[in-house]
Design an enzyme around this catalytic site. Structure first.
Site, mmCIF file in Angstrom:
data_model
loop_
_atom_site.group_PDB
_atom_site.id
_atom_site.type_symbol
_atom_site.label_atom_id
_atom_site.label_comp_id
_atom_site.label_asym_id
_atom_site.label_seq_id
_atom_site.Cartn_x
_atom_site.Cartn_y
_atom_site.Cartn_z
ATOM 1 N N PHE A 236 0.862 -1.194 0.000
ATOM 2 C CA PHE A 236 0.000 0.000 0.000
ATOM 3 C C PHE A 236 0.893 1.237 0.000
ATOM 4 C CE2 PHE A 236 -2.597 2.925 2.837
ATOM 5 C CZ PHE A 236 -3.794 2.941 2.140
ATOM 6 N N ALA B 64 4.198 13.714 3.266
ATOM 7 C CA ALA B 64 2.765 13.509 3.519
ATOM 8 C C ALA B 64 2.575 12.246 4.364
ATOM 9 C CB ALA B 64 1.993 13.380 2.207
ATOM 10 N N SER C 132 0.658 12.019 8.293
ATOM 11 C CA SER C 132 -0.694 12.153 8.849
ATOM 12 C C SER C 132 -1.603 12.919 7.898
ATOM 13 C CB SER C 132 -0.633 12.879 10.201
ATOM 14 O OG SER C 132 -0.042 12.042 11.164
ATOM 15 N N ASP D 62 -9.941 2.080 7.504
ATOM 16 C CA ASP D 62 -10.953 1.777 8.530
ATOM 17 C C ASP D 62 -10.950 0.286 8.857
ATOM 18 O OD1 ASP D 62 -11.977 4.235 9.142
ATOM 19 O OD2 ASP D 62 -13.540 4.169 7.612
ATOM 20 N N ALA E 227 -8.456 -1.835 8.152
ATOM 21 C CA ALA E 227 -7.132 -2.225 8.644
ATOM 22 C C ALA E 227 -6.929 -1.812 10.108
ATOM 23 C CB ALA E 227 -6.059 -1.592 7.764
ATOM 24 N N GLY F 248 11.544 -6.034 36.129
ATOM 25 C CA GLY F 248 12.691 -5.336 36.715
ATOM 26 C C GLY F 248 13.861 -5.344 35.737
ATOM 27 N N GLU G 275 -0.557 3.150 10.576
ATOM 28 C CA GLU G 275 -1.976 3.112 10.173
ATOM 29 C C GLU G 275 -2.794 4.192 10.886
ATOM 30 O OE1 GLU G 275 -3.541 -0.855 9.676
ATOM 31 O OE2 GLU G 275 -1.960 -1.319 8.229
ATOM 32 N N SER H 75 -2.121 7.807 17.202
ATOM 33 C CA SER H 75 -3.180 7.976 18.211
ATOM 34 C C SER H 75 -3.820 9.356 18.083
ATOM 35 C CB SER H 75 -2.595 7.823 19.616
ATOM 36 O OG SER H 75 -2.232 6.483 19.825
HETATM 37 N N1 COS Z 1 -14.422 6.557 4.884
HETATM 38 C C1 COS Z 1 -14.941 7.100 3.758
HETATM 39 N N2 COS Z 1 -14.699 8.391 3.402
HETATM 40 C C2 COS Z 1 -13.913 9.119 4.208
HETATM 41 C C3 COS Z 1 -13.357 8.615 5.399
HETATM 42 C C4 COS Z 1 -13.639 7.270 5.727
HETATM 43 N N3 COS Z 1 -13.144 6.721 6.830
HETATM 44 N N4 COS Z 1 -12.622 9.572 5.989
HETATM 45 C C5 COS Z 1 -12.720 10.665 5.205
HETATM 46 N N5 COS Z 1 -13.507 10.387 4.138
HETATM 47 C C6 COS Z 1 -13.900 11.298 3.073
HETATM 48 C C7 COS Z 1 -14.609 12.501 3.661
HETATM 49 O O1 COS Z 1 -15.984 12.248 3.819
HETATM 50 C C8 COS Z 1 -14.341 13.568 2.633
HETATM 51 O O2 COS Z 1 -15.226 13.395 1.559
HETATM 52 P P1 COS Z 1 -15.956 14.657 0.854
HETATM 53 O O3 COS Z 1 -14.832 15.515 0.341
HETATM 54 O O4 COS Z 1 -16.771 14.041 -0.236
HETATM 55 O O5 COS Z 1 -16.742 15.331 1.913
HETATM 56 C C9 COS Z 1 -12.940 13.219 2.131
HETATM 57 O O6 COS Z 1 -12.745 11.827 2.424
HETATM 58 C C10 COS Z 1 -11.860 14.026 2.818
HETATM 59 O O7 COS Z 1 -12.003 13.830 4.197
HETATM 60 P P2 COS Z 1 -11.386 14.832 5.274
HETATM 61 O O8 COS Z 1 -11.734 16.241 4.881
HETATM 62 O O9 COS Z 1 -11.790 14.356 6.621
HETATM 63 O O10 COS Z 1 -9.823 14.644 5.017
HETATM 64 P P3 COS Z 1 -8.585 15.265 5.776
HETATM 65 O O11 COS Z 1 -7.606 15.719 4.781
HETATM 66 O O12 COS Z 1 -9.031 16.233 6.822
HETATM 67 O O13 COS Z 1 -7.888 13.971 6.469
HETATM 68 C C11 COS Z 1 -7.504 12.224 8.037
HETATM 69 C C12 COS Z 1 -8.501 13.066 7.238
HETATM 70 C C13 COS Z 1 -6.578 13.046 8.910
HETATM 71 C C14 COS Z 1 -8.395 11.346 8.900
HETATM 72 C C15 COS Z 1 -6.684 11.349 7.064
HETATM 73 O O14 COS Z 1 -5.767 12.126 6.312
HETATM 74 C C16 COS Z 1 -5.904 10.259 7.765
HETATM 75 O O15 COS Z 1 -6.448 9.196 8.093
HETATM 76 N N6 COS Z 1 -4.585 10.475 8.010
HETATM 77 C C17 COS Z 1 -3.718 9.435 8.517
HETATM 78 C C18 COS Z 1 -3.129 8.659 7.390
HETATM 79 C C19 COS Z 1 -2.616 7.339 7.866
HETATM 80 O O16 COS Z 1 -3.276 6.612 8.564
HETATM 81 N N7 COS Z 1 -1.414 7.034 7.453
HETATM 82 C C20 COS Z 1 -0.818 5.804 7.883
HETATM 83 C C21 COS Z 1 -0.033 5.211 6.805
HETATM 84 S S1 COS Z 1 -0.910 4.302 5.728
HETATM 85 S S2 COS Z 1 -0.628 2.492 6.414
#
Ligand code: COS
Length: 379
Positions: A121, A128, A130, A240, A242, A339, A363, A366
């Site tokens: 993945f 890029a 979080s 979600d 994972a 210990g 993934e 926290s």
């Molecule tokens: N399921 C379906 N759709 C989702 C979703 C989910 N769990 N989370 C967000 N979306 C959708 C939103 O609904 C939004 O859609 P619309 O534009 O149509 O309204 C779109 O995706 C963008 O969502 P959002 O505005 O919430 O995005 P952000 O840029 O604010 O980011 C986070 C959201 C911070 C939650 C995201 O970037 C994230 O999970 N970051 C961590 C990344 C990560 O886990 N990296 C680990 C390495 S990969 S193993």
């Protein structure tokens, strides 16, 4: 046999495999930084590469609850074993299951399910992490192809992968998440370089590296789901799933640590009696047990909700946040119970302490889970 009999048998078999074959190999994996080939063959035989892949494509087609039940058992062993097949039934493959076209599913899923094709993945980049929506890898349409350029970082299993789910920008940067598409890039595509393996704090046996795309040309049929702009949602939906799987892993790792803590506390004698007889040690054990039970209960409840088709974005983030933070506290207490012996390599607690630290980071950290939970609460 009822479904619950089948699940019971699968969980029992996984427990036997984990305790009799994986646990004894942990030290070898730590020393060599490799999963022995014989164990990879056994993982294939057990069908773990295809845990989440639907049965028509040769997978086990487990429900979320079934998957979590099996992963809790596997979590009893060092996490590098699960990591080897984790991307193939997790983030590397879920996008194809969730949003792939029929052709894409037929082309890849049967090979992934057999363990002959490792899927990886490619979301995170040097700039890029979080903020996944800020990624800058680009895919530009060129006739019947796309040309991909960019660097992906911390890519688990990339040194072994034959298929990469790559998230790249097909729209303007201002479009943020809406301008991201996912591509299924085969390992032999021109222009892919795998960087040197990252030297990590723990998780020996699990390999991560940069994946660099330089004018990597893929056919338009590589576009996941056949539509531009779907990619970010595919990534989030894959995560979600994972993250719930990760919560089950955290629960299994907690149970192992607790067993190590109890065994040591009942063996080790100080002040003329086993240290387990002292109430301050008992308090630490009790806190571990209560948190592990809460972790299991959360994983089971949210898995059932997901299987019932209910929305679980908030609940999954709660699980990932709680179970991995609890695991960190449990590892810390179990080290404290050991210990000085906890701090030297022979007792293996220091290895587990290093390994489990990653679960609060990858993934989705926290802090990202907290943002997701609160974001859903105030929507
Ligand atoms: N399921 C379906 N759709 C989702 C979703 C989910 N769990 N989370 C967000 N979306 C959708 C939103 O609904 C939004 O859609 P619309 O534009 O149509 O309204 C779109 O995706 C963008 O969502 P959002 O505005 O919430 O995005 P952000 O840029 O604010 O980011 C986070 C959201 C911070 C939650 C995201 O970037 C994230 O999970 N970051 C961590 C990344 C990560 O886990 N990296 C680990 C390495 S990969 S193993």
């Amino acid at each position: 046999m009822t479904d619950s009999d089948i699940l019971r048998a699968m969980v029992d078999e996984t427990r036997r495999f984990t305790r009799e074959e994986l646990v004894p190999a942990e030290e070898l994996v730590e020393e060599t930084d490799e999963i022995p080939g014989g164990i990879i063959e056994r993982i294939k035989e057990l069908g773990f590469f295809g845990m989440t892949i639907p049965e028509p494509y040769g997978g086990l087609g487990l429900s979320m609850y079934e998957e979590a039940s099996v992963v809790i058992e596997i979590g009893y062993a060092a996490p590098a074993f699960r990591s080897y097949f984790g991307t193939s039934n997790g983030v590397g493959t879920l996008g194809i299951i969730i949003d792939g076209t029929d052709e894409q599913r037929e082309r890849y899923l049967p090979h992934i399910a057999k363990g002959d094709l490792i899927a990886s993945f490619c979301l995170t980049e040097p700039g890029a992490g979080s903020d996944a929506a800020s990624l800058s890898t680009r895919a530009i349409r060129d006739g019947d192809d796309y040309i991909i350029n960019g660097t992906k970082r911390f890519i688990t299993n990339s040194p072994h992968a034959g298929l990469f789910t790559v998230f790249a920008r097909t729209g303007p940067k201002e479009d943020r998440s809406a301008g991201i598409s996912a591509f299924l890039v085969e390992g032999n595509a021109p222009g892919i370089t795998i960087g040197p393996r990252h030297r990590k704090m723990g998780f020996r046996g699990s390999h991560t590296a940069d994946v660099i795309f330089e004018d990597c040309r893929v056919p338009a049929s590589a576009l996941l789901g056949g539509r531009e702009g779907l990619g970010f949602k595919t990534a989030m939906r894959s995560l979600d799933h994972a993250r719930l799987h990760m919560s089950a892993l955290a629960t299994g790792l907690s149970l192992r640590l607790i067993d190590e803590g109890v065994n040591y506390a009942t063996d080790r004698r100080q002040f003329g009696k086993p240290i387990a007889n002292f109430q301050l040690i008992q308090a630490m054990l009790a806190d571990c047990e209560a948190e592990a039970l809460a972790s299991r209960a959360m994983v089971e409840k949210v898995s059932h909700m997901k299987d019932a088709g209910q929305p679980v974005i908030k609940e999954t983030a709660c699980c990932k946040y709680f179970t991995t933070e609890a695991l960190g506290r449990i590892a810390d207490r179990v080290m404290q119970i050991h210990g000085g012996y906890g701090y030297i390599k022979e007792y293996q607690i220091e290895r587990r302490y290093r390994d489990v630290r990653l679960l609060r980071i990858y993934e989705g950290t926290s802090q990202i889970q907290q943002l997701i939970i609160a974001g859903e609460m105030i929507k």
